[in-house]
Design a protein around this motif. Sequence first.
Motif, PDB file in Angstrom:
ATOM      1  N   ASP A 154       1.649  -9.841   1.535  1.00  0.00           N
ATOM      2  CA  ASP A 154       2.614  -9.136   2.370  1.00  0.00           C
ATOM      3  C   ASP A 154       2.951  -7.794   1.729  1.00  0.00           C
ATOM      4  O   ASP A 154       3.750  -7.720   0.800  1.00  0.00           O
ATOM      5  CB  ASP A 154       3.881  -9.983   2.540  1.00  0.00           C
ATOM      6  N   THR A 156       4.700  -5.514   2.863  1.00  0.00           N
ATOM      7  CA  THR A 156       6.081  -5.098   3.107  1.00  0.00           C
ATOM      8  C   THR A 156       7.048  -5.729   2.117  1.00  0.00           C
ATOM      9  O   THR A 156       8.225  -5.381   2.088  1.00  0.00           O
ATOM     10  CB  THR A 156       6.523  -5.480   4.537  1.00  0.00           C
ATOM     11  N   CYS A 170       1.032 -14.840   5.696  1.00  0.00           N
ATOM     12  CA  CYS A 170       1.351 -13.558   5.075  1.00  0.00           C
ATOM     13  C   CYS A 170       2.544 -13.756   4.147  1.00  0.00           C
ATOM     14  O   CYS A 170       3.622 -14.157   4.595  1.00  0.00           O
ATOM     15  CB  CYS A 170       1.665 -12.509   6.142  1.00  0.00           C
ATOM     16  N   LYS A 593      13.840  -3.997   4.367  1.00  0.00           N
ATOM     17  CA  LYS A 593      12.470  -3.871   4.827  1.00  0.00           C
ATOM     18  C   LYS A 593      11.979  -2.475   4.482  1.00  0.00           C
ATOM     19  O   LYS A 593      12.580  -1.493   4.875  1.00  0.00           O
ATOM     20  CB  LYS A 593      12.391  -4.094   6.328  1.00  0.00           C
ATOM     21  N   THR A 596       7.411   1.564   6.377  1.00  0.00           N
ATOM     22  CA  THR A 596       5.977   1.370   6.507  1.00  0.00           C
ATOM     23  C   THR A 596       5.466   2.151   7.697  1.00  0.00           C
ATOM     24  O   THR A 596       6.030   2.054   8.787  1.00  0.00           O
ATOM     25  CB  THR A 596       5.625  -0.118   6.699  1.00  0.00           C
ATOM     26  N   THR A 598       2.354   2.489  10.092  1.00  0.00           N
ATOM     27  CA  THR A 598       1.155   1.743  10.442  1.00  0.00           C
ATOM     28  C   THR A 598       0.549   2.295  11.722  1.00  0.00           C
ATOM     29  O   THR A 598       1.260   2.482  12.704  1.00  0.00           O
ATOM     30  CB  THR A 598       1.477   0.252  10.653  1.00  0.00           C
ATOM     31  N   ASN A 689       7.257 -13.301  14.244  1.00  0.00           N
ATOM     32  CA  ASN A 689       7.601 -13.978  12.992  1.00  0.00           C
ATOM     33  C   ASN A 689       9.086 -14.270  12.862  1.00  0.00           C
ATOM     34  O   ASN A 689       9.552 -14.704  11.811  1.00  0.00           O
ATOM     35  CB  ASN A 689       7.131 -13.156  11.790  1.00  0.00           C
ATOM     36  N   LEU A 697       4.122  -5.597  12.217  1.00  0.00           N
ATOM     37  CA  LEU A 697       3.705  -6.898  11.694  1.00  0.00           C
ATOM     38  C   LEU A 697       3.610  -7.928  12.814  1.00  0.00           C
ATOM     39  O   LEU A 697       2.715  -8.773  12.825  1.00  0.00           O
ATOM     40  CB  LEU A 697       4.684  -7.361  10.617  1.00  0.00           C
ATOM     41  N   ASP A 698       4.538  -7.852  13.787  1.00  0.00           N
ATOM     42  CA  ASP A 698       4.469  -8.761  14.940  1.00  0.00           C
ATOM     43  C   ASP A 698       3.191  -8.515  15.734  1.00  0.00           C
ATOM     44  O   ASP A 698       2.534  -9.451  16.192  1.00  0.00           O
ATOM     45  CB  ASP A 698       5.697  -8.566  15.832  1.00  0.00           C
ATOM     46  N   THR A 700       0.413  -7.385  14.571  1.00  0.00           N
ATOM     47  CA  THR A 700      -0.699  -7.908  13.785  1.00  0.00           C
ATOM     48  C   THR A 700      -0.839  -9.415  13.951  1.00  0.00           C
ATOM     49  O   THR A 700      -1.942  -9.948  14.091  1.00  0.00           O
ATOM     50  CB  THR A 700      -0.501  -7.564  12.297  1.00  0.00           C
TER      51      THR A 700
END
Length: 711
Positions: A154, A156, A170, A593, A596, A598, A689, A697-698, A700
């Motif tokens: 992970d 993050t 993850c 958090k 990030t 992406t 998640n 991330l969701d 992904t």
Amino acid sequence: MLQQLKRTILSKLTAAGTAAVITASCCTAHTFAADSADIFRQRVLAAWADRSDTISVSDLRMNVEDCVDIYYELLYSGSNYFYIASSITYSQNTSGKVMKIGVKFNYDKEDIPEMIETFDAEVSRIVGMCDDSWSDTDKVLFFHDYLAANCQYDDTLVYGDAYAALINGCAVCQGYSLAMNVLCDEAGITCCAITSDSQMHMWNLVKLDGKWYHLDATYDDPSPDILGQASHDYVLRSDAYMMADDGHGADDWETYAGETVECTDDSYDDAFWNGAIDAVTPLADGSFLINMQVPPMSVTTADDIGASILRVTKDHNGNYQTAPLYTIQTYWETPDGNIYRNCYSYAEVFGDRIYYTTSDRIYALSLDGSQQEVFYTLTAQEKALGSIYGMNIDENGLLTYQIMPQPGYTSTNQTIDVTYKTIQLEKPAELTTTSKATTTTTTTTTTTTSTTTSTSTIVSIIYTSIGTTKSTTATSTTTTTSTTTTTPKPTTTTSTTTTTTSKPTTTTTTTTSTTTSKPTTTTTTTTSTTTSKPTTTTTTTTSTTTSKPTTTTTTTTSTTTSKPTTTTTTTTSTTTSKPTTTTTTTTSTTTSKPTTTTTTTTSTTTSKLTTTTTTTTSTTPQTTTSTTTSSVPSTSDTTKTTVVAQTIRGDANVDQEIDISDVILIARVAAEDDTVTISDQGKSNADYNQDRIINALDATFVLKVIAKLIE
């Protein structure tokens, strides 16, 4: 189910047992003192099983160090309580004895029962994959490779529990380690965590035939994640081996076995798995298939690069025997036209075929290695994206291969486009090719079928430096702890030189230098009180260099309770009008958090790669503030909002299906696109998640669901 049975027994019997012990132990002071630790263990386990917020321990008259040591020993040694956070609060009296323990949770309480059911079923499924003929050593190897192949680090630095590792696939190193504890515990194997503050890392200790060994699935898993790859540098190693390693050697190892641990046996240093480049594949007869690369340091020409597919069996004495099935001779080019020394070929089994990869092809091989054919060749559009660097096949025959321009990061703030494509395998048919197995990858024959469908998914992964800052103040006594942590993933810098051998057309890389910059953590702590005690200022700087490439670590800051792998906020309240001093210590894994960026591109195709959309997502760090009471609320409580219950996880557009349109919608919501419309139900489903944040991330996770990499 073993995990479920344990929880039932503890929740129903522990409280009564504890009360009985307390009654008996109160009769004499000596008996009471001897039993305090056992009573404390029972109360902690009962509170975890009942999901209680507090544990009363005033009658046990235990000091902080003993309470904390036992608490973490329970949490880090085979514990299946994934929902319990690796942080606690406590209050003390004027004598320094602990009055009450505050329990913190990783997830909202109302979600935990359903999560337990899902988690227990998955643990049973994985352990059930072990063959009855396997030894405990075989099982530990399988669990290690399963985690390396099915969980990714992970980046993050948010998720650090066993549920995140086994269900979401993850997690940081703590998640890998705790998941290993659970799998071994379910299989009846003694396993616990080991930590190092200076290395900012957690891995495992496992006990086999009365001897302890080190085990680290995190450092044997590449980053960025490569499908099917599992290194074996840290499988059943001795203290001496680990102490000599740059990523583990330290003088502050802390174990949670409840006993003195020494790993002196090195009999596995020459085990068959050493040098294997992908996860071991169990076969129906209880044997293993494993892919062994030519040691990179022995490579001098391109002809030396390759791997051997081996079949591993046991003789009547239980000793491992390896038999070569097939030799792969191939190489991967660097983006600038040189050649990597490493072989990145991975092998998987489905039906009566072994599938293995080269840089641009997937081959099908008979189980005895006697027949092979080209199963799939990358298209020109795919070759423009890079080479095949990973592959796996699920139990339903869905083959997923991974295309990247290079196998790892070479600098900070670098983005690597990772393309996943899937092919649904049909029922194996007899191979018609009659060539014998010697070397491969030099042919130009391509065999494909018009009925084969392929789905491609591109995910851009960015490697960034992350910083977090926290501060807490309290009445009467002010304690300010500011922690700035830079946590770049270890990087690999490859410098290559070209050597021409006596063969005029053979060019290869002969020199590879690998450099890993270990994250540097600087912690400055200033404590000032209103009492007559002088102000104390402490500055601690830790800088470690690691030569282990593509190794990811969890950034941690040591707490006042000496528990590693956590970031800590300590608040001490002292008053003169009350006869007691209450101290609250909050230790939590990453509570903000990290920012990030992406880039996510998704596409669906049958023969040509068609780009549908590109979305850039930027997530701003969130700050969690601890209160100065004797029981600090959990992060989930302080950020709790009302949400609609999920119907289908990932179904953002609420059309009862999970497909690429959901990924696009989630990406647009994460990017805060003002033109997008999504219902409350859709928002709930989009938060795959269940971390109360819709982000890349969701998206992904949903991509992996579509590719059937996760359920």
